[in-house]
Design an enzyme around this catalytic site. Structure first.
Site, PDB file in Angstrom:
ATOM      1  N   SER A 168       4.646  10.707   7.583  1.00 59.89           N
ATOM      2  CA  SER A 168       4.943  11.798   6.721  1.00 59.89           C
ATOM      3  C   SER A 168       5.901  12.782   6.898  1.00 59.89           C
ATOM      4  O   SER A 168       5.904  13.081   8.299  1.00 59.89           O
ATOM      5  CB  SER A 168       3.722  12.233   6.193  1.00 59.89           C
ATOM      6  N   GLU A 223      -3.870  17.345   8.919  1.00 56.58           N
ATOM      7  CA  GLU A 223      -2.595  16.652   8.635  1.00 56.58           C
ATOM      8  C   GLU A 223      -1.970  17.162   7.340  1.00 56.58           C
ATOM      9  O   GLU A 223      -2.501  17.969   6.803  1.00 56.58           O
ATOM     10  CB  GLU A 223      -3.219  15.170   8.187  1.00 56.58           C
ATOM     11  N   LEU A 251       0.787  -1.271   0.121  1.00 56.10           N
ATOM     12  CA  LEU A 251      -0.057   0.011   0.318  1.00 56.10           C
ATOM     13  C   LEU A 251       0.740   1.275  -0.059  1.00 56.10           C
ATOM     14  O   LEU A 251       1.773   1.369   0.805  1.00 56.10           O
ATOM     15  CB  LEU A 251      -1.115   0.097   1.301  1.00 56.10           C
ATOM     16  N   LEU A 252       0.582   2.355  -0.723  1.00 49.44           N
ATOM     17  CA  LEU A 252       1.032   3.763  -0.919  1.00 49.44           C
ATOM     18  C   LEU A 252       0.126   4.510  -0.472  1.00 49.44           C
ATOM     19  O   LEU A 252      -1.141   4.488  -0.457  1.00 49.44           O
ATOM     20  CB  LEU A 252       1.334   3.844  -2.365  1.00 49.44           C
ATOM     21  N   ASN A 253       0.502   5.605   0.262  1.00 46.35           N
ATOM     22  CA  ASN A 253      -0.158   6.605   0.561  1.00 46.35           C
ATOM     23  C   ASN A 253       0.745   7.939   0.403  1.00 46.35           C
ATOM     24  O   ASN A 253       1.211   8.095  -0.629  1.00 46.35           O
ATOM     25  CB  ASN A 253      -1.155   6.422   1.906  1.00 46.35           C
ATOM     26  N   ASP A 254       0.950   8.689   1.382  1.00 46.98           N
ATOM     27  CA  ASP A 254       1.329  10.044   1.151  1.00 46.98           C
ATOM     28  C   ASP A 254       2.404  10.319   0.438  1.00 46.98           C
ATOM     29  O   ASP A 254       3.566   9.492   0.801  1.00 46.98           O
ATOM     30  CB  ASP A 254       1.413  10.952   2.604  1.00 46.98           C
TER      31      ASP A 254
HETATM   32  C1  FRU Z   1      -2.324  11.234   5.828  1.00 53.67           C
HETATM   33  C2  FRU Z   1      -1.361  10.327   6.971  1.00 53.67           C
HETATM   34  C3  FRU Z   1      -0.466  11.370   7.862  1.00 53.67           C
HETATM   35  C4  FRU Z   1       0.669  10.453   8.342  1.00 53.67           C
HETATM   36  C5  FRU Z   1       0.615   9.463   7.359  1.00 53.67           C
HETATM   37  C6  FRU Z   1       0.937   7.743   7.656  1.00 53.67           C
HETATM   38  O1  FRU Z   1      -2.607  10.391   4.963  1.00 53.67           O
HETATM   39  O2  FRU Z   1      -2.393  10.053   8.072  1.00 53.67           O
HETATM   40  O3  FRU Z   1      -0.897  12.080   8.732  1.00 53.67           O
HETATM   41  O4  FRU Z   1       1.794  10.958   8.738  1.00 53.67           O
HETATM   42  O5  FRU Z   1      -0.755   9.185   6.690  1.00 53.67           O
HETATM   43  O6  FRU Z   1       0.868   6.950   6.604  1.00 53.67           O
END
Ligand code: FRU
Length: 478
Positions: free
Chosen positions: A98, A211, A35-38
């Site tokens: 992040s 965030e 999984l990828l996020n920020d």
């Molecule tokens: C936003 C978030 C950030 C956090 C990161 C964790 O999507 O919740 O606040 O640092 O993702 O993966």
């Protein structure tokens, strides 16, 4: 991701699974597994663009967040580098969350959030540094801010740092002891000792948490981006937007504007290109989203395209980074075209393309439609009853993206009205296997969404209510 060197598959993922995956993006950054996020640590450093991102390499859950790392010389082709940060220390054991990157002398420095859970599950938070001299290998230096400052909870994260007038400034996402979201401004002479300057948002206006803040100037305009989390639930409970003039305004921020009206857009981060352009990428996903169909192939989520930001009349505009024209392959173009009823773009069938439309700006400056066209729709990724449709209504000055799934279920992917002061006379759309990004009215209105069409659903057509007269229509296969 367009990789020169395909790294060894991990977690049992094989090349055959890559090949049979209809949703793996061709020109967006996506994780090869997990999984990828920020996006994190966006920076132009030592002659190259660096992108890091939140990555759980092991499965499609929000756990075990590493900083993945990719590098590019042209914003088009990305090479995957070794993982930059792994959650294995006492100050980041439950996630290297992040943060951002800055050049400090000869070093590339990452400032990130170390997320830790106690044995009883209580959250602890650390803002940490890591440095590198080669831009590939990072040495962790540990926390420079341990725990939240007094008056804030452990929801205290996502440091974005920049250099200003000989000192370092940081914006940080925070939650007050009264459980309200805010953004803090901090300063430091050396990246190590930090002091609070002040809160940047008036209390009580922005949900329970803010965030991923980011602060920058474009010309005379200073802008604060952040993601507001609200407890109502539903599609609008996690919103990425911005407020203008934040360092001069300390009272109410009535002008929180969404950055993107599509369903899948969150945690944007910006950085400066060497020529001074402000570029932005975001996560094309949302917190608390259920499994995407791509989890069947062992991965989930991708980043948006890099976008150039500008400010017109106090409002942010976004357009695809100009380098992306290098993606264009075969071209189908038409000038001075009149579309009445339905027009099938038979030769444009593809699951990866850029589509551009431009029509004459009405003399009044307020689009009422071109002569006799009330509205039109663009049906993309069509196969049987399945389609992804963008509908532009000239009279209502509105734009709507939705998808009709093979089972007939209609899903709203985002909708918005055009701001009153923009001319509605162009569209640019990027389709990449499992995503659609729409830039309308010179980038004044943007929608990004993930879609998971059946393999082979590749028809493209335009339907006009009346006659749509176009200055030009372009389709580039990518
Ligand atoms: C936003 C978030 C950030 C956090 C990161 C964790 O999507 O919740 O606040 O640092 O993702 O993966």
């Amino acid at each position: 991701m367009n990789r020169h060197k395909q790294p060894e598959p991990i977690n049992g993922r094989t090349m055959t699974q890559y090949a049979s995956d209809p949703w793996r993006p061709a020109f967006h950054i996506a994780p090869r597994t997990g999984l990828l996020n920020d996006p994190n640590g966006l920076v132009y450093w030592d002659g190259a663009y660096h992108i890091f991102y939140q990555w759980n390499p092991h499965d499609c859950t929000h756990a075990n967040k590493n900083w993945a790392h990719a590098v590019s010389h042209d914003l088009v082709r990305w090479e995957e580098l070794p993982i930059a940060l792994t959650p294995e220390d006492t100050f980041d054991s439950h996630g290297c969350y992040s943060g951002s990157a800055v050049a400090d002398g000869q070093e590339l420095v990452l400032i990130y959030n170390g997320n830790v859970r106690d044995a009883d599950g209580t959250r602890q938070t650390y803002q940490c540094l890591a440095r590198s001299t080669d831009g590939v290998h990072f040495q962790k230096l540990g926390p420079v801010l341990s725990g939240p400052l007094p008056g804030y909870t452990a929801h205290f994260r996502d440091p974005k740092v920049w250099r200003d007038n000989g000192e370092w400034l940081m914006v940080l996402g925070a939650q007050t002891a009264a459980l309200e979201g805010t953004v803090l401004l901090l300063r430091s002479p050396d990246l190590v000792s930090w002091t609070l300057v002040r809160e940047l948002l008036a209390p009580g206006e922005f949900g329970y948490m803010c965030e991923c803040p980011d602060y920058f100037c474009i010309g005379e305009n200073d802008l604060l981006i952040f993601c507001e989390q609200r407890s109502e639930g539903g599609i609008d409970s996690n919103l990425a937007g911005y407020v203008p003039g934040v360092l001069s305004v300390t009272t109410r921020h009535t002008a929180f504007r969404r950055l993107d009206h599509g369903r899948d857009f969150y945690a944007p981060q910006t950085f400066e290109a060497p020529d001074g352009r402000r570029l932005m990428l975001a996560w094309m996903g949302l917190p608390e989203q259920g499994d995407a169909p791509s989890t069947a192939f062992g991965w989930m989520h991708c980043l948006t395209l890099p976008r150039e930001l500008s400010v017109v009349g106090g409002r942010l505009r976004q357009s695809p980074a100009r380098e992306l024209v290098a993606l264009r392959k075969s071209h189908l173009g038409s000038y001075g075209l009149a579309v009445s009823g339905t027009m099938d773009l038979v030769d444009a069938r593809s699951d990866t393309f850029e589509l551009g439309l431009a029509w004459p700006e009405p003399a009044s400056g307020v689009a009422k439609g071109t002569a006799s066209c009330r509205s039109f729709t663009i049906d993309m990724r069509v196969g049987g009853i399945e389609r992804t449709t963008l509908a532009l209504d000239f009279a209502a000055r509105s734009l709507r993206l939705e998808t009709v799934r093979p089972d007939g279920v209609i899903q709203d992917l985002g909708h918005a009205d055009f701001p009153a002061d923009v001319a509605v006379c162009d569209l640019r759309i990027f389709v990449d296997r499992s995503s659609v990004e729409v830039f309308a009215a010179g980038g004044a209105l943007v929608l990004s969404a993930r879609v998971f069409p059946s393999p082979g659903a590749e028809d493209l057509r335009i339907r006009a209510d009346g006659t749509l007269t176009l200055d030009r229509l372009d389709v580039w296969k990518i």
